[in-house]
Structure formats: structure tokens, C-alpha cells
Design a protein around this motif. Structure first.
Motif, short mmCIF file in Angstrom:
data_model
loop_
_atom_site.label_atom_id
_atom_site.label_comp_id
_atom_site.label_asym_id
_atom_site.label_seq_id
_atom_site.Cartn_x
_atom_site.Cartn_y
_atom_site.Cartn_z
N SER A 132 0.15 16.31 58.04
CA SER A 132 1.41 15.82 57.45
C SER A 132 2.10 14.81 58.39
CB SER A 132 2.35 16.98 57.14
OG SER A 132 1.81 17.80 56.12
N PRO A 133 1.35 13.82 58.90
CA PRO A 133 1.97 12.86 59.84
C PRO A 133 2.99 11.95 59.18
CG PRO A 133 -0.23 12.12 59.23
CD PRO A 133 -0.08 13.51 58.65
N LEU A 134 2.99 11.93 57.84
CA LEU A 134 3.97 11.11 57.11
C LEU A 134 5.01 11.98 56.43
CD1 LEU A 134 1.52 8.51 55.53
CD2 LEU A 134 2.77 8.36 57.69
N GLY A 135 5.18 13.22 56.92
CA GLY A 135 6.18 14.09 56.33
C GLY A 135 5.94 14.35 54.86
N ARG A 136 4.65 14.58 54.51
CA ARG A 136 4.26 14.79 53.12
C ARG A 136 4.70 13.62 52.23
NH1 ARG A 136 5.75 19.43 55.53
NH2 ARG A 136 4.05 20.93 55.76
N GLY A 137 4.62 12.45 52.80
CA GLY A 137 4.93 11.23 52.08
C GLY A 137 6.34 10.72 52.26
N PHE A 138 7.24 11.56 52.75
CA PHE A 138 8.65 11.18 52.83
C PHE A 138 8.87 10.00 53.77
CE2 PHE A 138 13.07 11.66 54.25
CZ PHE A 138 13.72 11.84 53.04
N LEU A 139 8.20 10.01 54.92
CA LEU A 139 8.42 8.97 55.92
C LEU A 139 7.89 7.62 55.48
CD1 LEU A 139 7.57 11.01 59.15
CD2 LEU A 139 9.80 10.69 58.06
N ALA A 140 7.00 7.62 54.46
CA ALA A 140 6.47 6.35 53.96
C ALA A 140 7.52 5.56 53.18
CB ALA A 140 5.26 6.60 53.08
N GLY A 141 8.60 6.23 52.78
CA GLY A 141 9.74 5.53 52.21
C GLY A 141 9.75 5.37 50.71
N GLY A 142 8.75 5.92 50.03
CA GLY A 142 8.70 5.73 48.58
C GLY A 142 9.41 6.79 47.78
N ILE A 143 9.94 7.81 48.44
CA ILE A 143 10.60 8.92 47.74
C ILE A 143 12.02 9.04 48.26
CG2 ILE A 143 10.53 11.39 47.24
CD1 ILE A 143 7.50 11.25 47.95
N ARG A 144 12.97 8.85 47.39
CA ARG A 144 14.38 8.96 47.79
C ARG A 144 15.15 9.94 46.91
NH1 ARG A 144 15.39 4.97 51.65
NH2 ARG A 144 17.63 5.41 51.55
N SER A 145 14.43 10.60 46.00
CA SER A 145 15.06 11.58 45.12
C SER A 145 14.00 12.55 44.61
CB SER A 145 15.73 10.89 43.94
OG SER A 145 16.07 11.82 42.93
N LEU A 146 14.40 13.80 44.43
CA LEU A 146 13.47 14.78 43.86
C LEU A 146 13.03 14.37 42.46
CD1 LEU A 146 14.87 18.31 44.85
CD2 LEU A 146 12.69 17.29 45.54
N ASP A 147 13.85 13.60 41.78
CA ASP A 147 13.51 13.16 40.43
C ASP A 147 12.27 12.29 40.40
OD1 ASP A 147 15.74 14.50 39.49
OD2 ASP A 147 17.03 12.71 39.54
N GLU A 148 11.89 11.75 41.56
CA GLU A 148 10.71 10.90 41.63
C GLU A 148 9.43 11.71 41.77
OE1 GLU A 148 11.33 7.86 44.63
OE2 GLU A 148 13.46 7.83 44.17
N LEU A 149 9.54 13.02 41.93
CA LEU A 149 8.37 13.88 42.06
C LEU A 149 8.06 14.54 40.72
CD1 LEU A 149 9.19 15.68 45.42
CD2 LEU A 149 7.68 13.72 45.07
N PRO A 150 6.78 14.59 40.32
CA PRO A 150 6.44 15.23 39.05
C PRO A 150 6.68 16.73 39.09
CG PRO A 150 4.46 14.64 40.27
CD PRO A 150 5.60 14.04 41.01
N ALA A 151 6.86 17.33 37.94
CA ALA A 151 6.99 18.78 37.85
C ALA A 151 5.73 19.42 38.42
CB ALA A 151 7.19 19.20 36.40
N GLY A 152 5.90 20.49 39.18
CA GLY A 152 4.76 21.16 39.78
C GLY A 152 4.35 20.62 41.13
N ASP A 153 4.95 19.51 41.56
CA ASP A 153 4.64 18.95 42.88
C ASP A 153 5.09 19.94 43.95
OD1 ASP A 153 5.12 17.31 45.40
OD2 ASP A 153 4.31 15.76 44.09
N TRP A 154 4.20 20.21 44.92
CA TRP A 154 4.48 21.20 45.96
C TRP A 154 5.75 20.86 46.73
CZ3 TRP A 154 5.11 21.68 51.20
CH2 TRP A 154 4.92 22.95 51.74
N ARG A 155 6.05 19.59 46.87
CA ARG A 155 7.19 19.18 47.69
C ARG A 155 8.54 19.57 47.09
NH1 ARG A 155 4.80 13.22 48.31
NH2 ARG A 155 4.28 13.78 46.15
#
Length: 330
Positions: A205-228
Motif C-alpha cells: 500500500s505505498p500509495l495509501g490504497r490509491g489515496f496518495l495518487a490524488g484521484g480520490i477526494r470523496s467516498l462518493d468516488e468509490l464504487p459500492a463494495g469497495d474495501w476502502r
């Protein structure tokens, strides 16, 4: 591609590939995945000179190893295939952590079959079993080395004292634990124990499960069932605070004309030549971006800017919920 050495002389590409996100309809979902796309991504990684691929029987469970095995068929030479064991199973349902030598053997033999290989290059204990002395677990894993079923041994999420005890039983090539700009708890005691014993460090998880890559700024951007959606750091309370870390990374990335992900990976590579991150990928675009990270050199100014916003312990929220936290640094 540049290359690095983990412990015991194990040479791998400076960036490895975490194959866990390639699970389709599995037990740990990060968005959606497609087997054909994942297979093409593995093939492209090999073409780019990446040699280090990480999976585990837990992922799927079992299906991720099958996917990786099918993808590397005919292209095995020169690759370092890492997999992990920890659980005992009731069919496809985990039934508790089991660090016994018998379970290590069961898992090893199953992984060899699913991966379609004769030898596992790096065999990790995925989580330490608090009810089985680490000496007993590593002793059983060492038997698999002597039999030629495994080349190198590793641990995952082990505490410093456990690492030191394990290394007295058999040489350990790598410790795999979470480490990134927003998760730095291994700094100090754990990394010191590795370096005292010539053990390489593999950040997952060197990118913080994708968070540090900068493409996620809201939980609404994650699909239902996403582990995050269950990740405390992604919660509505913590995410706004943690976005300051992303913004600091973005500022550094802009100065260099590279991506956030490349900066986050370059930051880890700058922490020592014995560190080899394994970002999770499932698509070629992400793969190619991560593969460019070893060519990014951060300045002292860059490192200071990141340190100011993301000091050790400065991230809002724990990295797992309580149940997950109970299984790390044992």
C-alpha cells in the motif's frame, strides 16, 4: 528498469507489482477488475523489466494466485514470485490464523499448484500467529527451503522483536509491511531490526490504497463494495484532513512534471536502497506510471515539504479498523 537487492542477495526490480487489486469479484475489491486486462498488465510489466510479483493465498481467496500463475506461464524465467500464508481454511472461508509448520506446508503446496511453478521465490508469513512461537513457524518454513520448494523466506507486519527472533532461526530476505508517506510507523524500531539483520523491506500500500495518487477526494468516488469504504482514513471525518497530504504531494509532482504516484513511490525509494515498494496495479496505465518512479529524484526541499505535512504519526485516523490493527506489529 533499475534493480535492487533485498536480503540474502535476492535481486528484484526497484518497483514490484502488488497483484491483489487484480481480483475479480473476490474478497478484497479495489474498484473493478478484469482477468484479461490484468493478464495483459502482468505481461507488460515483464516487458518493462519488472521482475517482482506479489500475491497470496488470501487474495480471492486462492483465485489471485491462479490468475498470476496463468499469466506467467511460459514467462517464468527471471521472475521473483512472492506469495504468503497465514490462515487455516474452512473451504473458502478463513478459520483463524495458523502459524504452524503443518499449515505452512499445506499453504506452500497449494500455492505451488495454483501458481504452476516448482519453487516459490519468496514465501512470507502473511500475519504472525500470536499462539505459535515465531521460532516454530520459521523452523517449519525453513524445511520448505531445504526441500527446494521455497528459495527465500519473509515475514509480514512483524514487530521488531519478532523479526530479530526469526532471523536467528533462518535468514530472512524481506519484511513486507505497510509503509508510505501517510503510514510511517515502521520507521525506527522495525526498519532498524531489518537493517541489523540484513533484511530488505517491501512496502505494501505505498500509495495509501490509491489515496496518495490524488484521484480520490470523496467516498462518493468509490464504487459500492469497495474495501476502502471501511478504511478509517477514508472516512468523512478523516479524509478532508488527509487531503492536505495529497495536495503537498501534488505540489512536488508539479515541480518535477510527474504524477503524484511517482512522487509517493520516489519518496519511499529515497528512504533506503533496501526498500522495494509494490504498488497495486490492474491496468497498463497505472503500471507504466509506477514503473517510472525510480527515475524521479526528489530534492531535499521536496522531502522537507512532504515531511512538514506528513510527519510520522501525523495522518488522521488509524490505517485499519480495530480488528485489523490487532493483527499487525506482533
Amino acid at each position: 528498469m533499475k534493480y535492487r537487492r533485498l536480503g540474502q542477495g535476492l535481486e528484484v526490480s526497484a518497483i514490484g507489482i502488488g497483484c491483489m487489486p487484480m481480483i475479480r469479484e473476490g474478497n478484497i475489491n479495489y474498484g473493478t477488475a478484469d482477468d484479461a486486462v490484468s493478464t495483459r498488465t502482468i505481461h507488460e510489466a515483464i516487458d518493462l523489466g519488472i521482475t517482482f510479483f506479489d500475491t497470496a493465498e488470501m487474495y480471492g481467496p486462492f483465485r489471485n494466485e491462479e490468475l498470476v500463475g496463468a499469466a506467467i506461464k511460459g514467462r517464468r524465467e527471471g521472475l521473483v514470485i512472492a506469495t504468503k500464508f497465514a490462515m487455516r481454511w474452512d473451504g473458502n472461508r478463513p478459520a483463524g490464523i495458523d502459524g504452524s509448520p503443518e499449515n505452512a506446508r499445506r499453504a506452500c503446496e497449494g500455492s505451488l499448484k495454483r501458481l504452476g511453478i516448482d519453487t516459490i521465490d519468496l514465501f512470507y508469513q502473511h500475519r504472525v500467529d500470536p499462539n505459535v512461537p515465531i521460532e516454530e513457524t520459521v523452523g517449519g518454513m525453513a524445511e520448505l527451503v531445504r526441500e527446494g520448494k521455497v528459495r527465500f523466506l519473509g515475514l509480514s507486519e512483524a514487530a521488531a522483536a519478532t523479526v530479530r527472533r526469526a532471523a536467528k532461526v533462518h535468514p530472512i530476505a524481506a519484511l513486507q509491511s505497510e509503509y508510505s508517506i501517510w503510514e510511517r510507523d515502521v520507521e525506527g524500531d522495525v526498519l532498524a531490526a531489518c537493517r541489523e539483520n540484513g533484511i530488505g523491506f517491501v512496502p505494501y500500500s505505498p500509495l495509501g490504497r490509491g489515496f496518495l495518487a490524488g484521484g480520490i477526494r470523496s467516498l462518493d468516488e468509490l464504487p459500492a463494495g469497495d474495501w476502502r469504504r471501511n478504511d478509517p482514513r477514508y472516512s468523512p471525518e478523516n479524509m478532508p484532513k488527509n487531503l492536505a497530504i495529497v495536495d503537498a504531494i501534488a505540489a512536488v509532482a508539479a515541480r518535477h512534471g510527474v504524477s503524484n504516484a511517482q512522487v509517493a513511490l520516489a519518496w519511499l525509494l529515497a528512504q533506503g536502497d533496501d526498500i522495494v515498494p509494490i504498488p497495486g496495479v490492474k491496468r497498463s496505465e497505472t503500471l507504466r506510471d509506477s514503473a517510472g518512479a525510480p527515475d524521479v529524484t526528489l530534492t531535499a526541499e521536496d522531502l522537507a515539504a512532504i515531511e512538514a505535512v506528513a510527519p510520522n504519526g501525523g495522518t488522521a485516523g488509524p490505517r485499519y479498523a480495530a480488528a485489523g490493527m490487532a493483527t499487525v506489529k506482533l
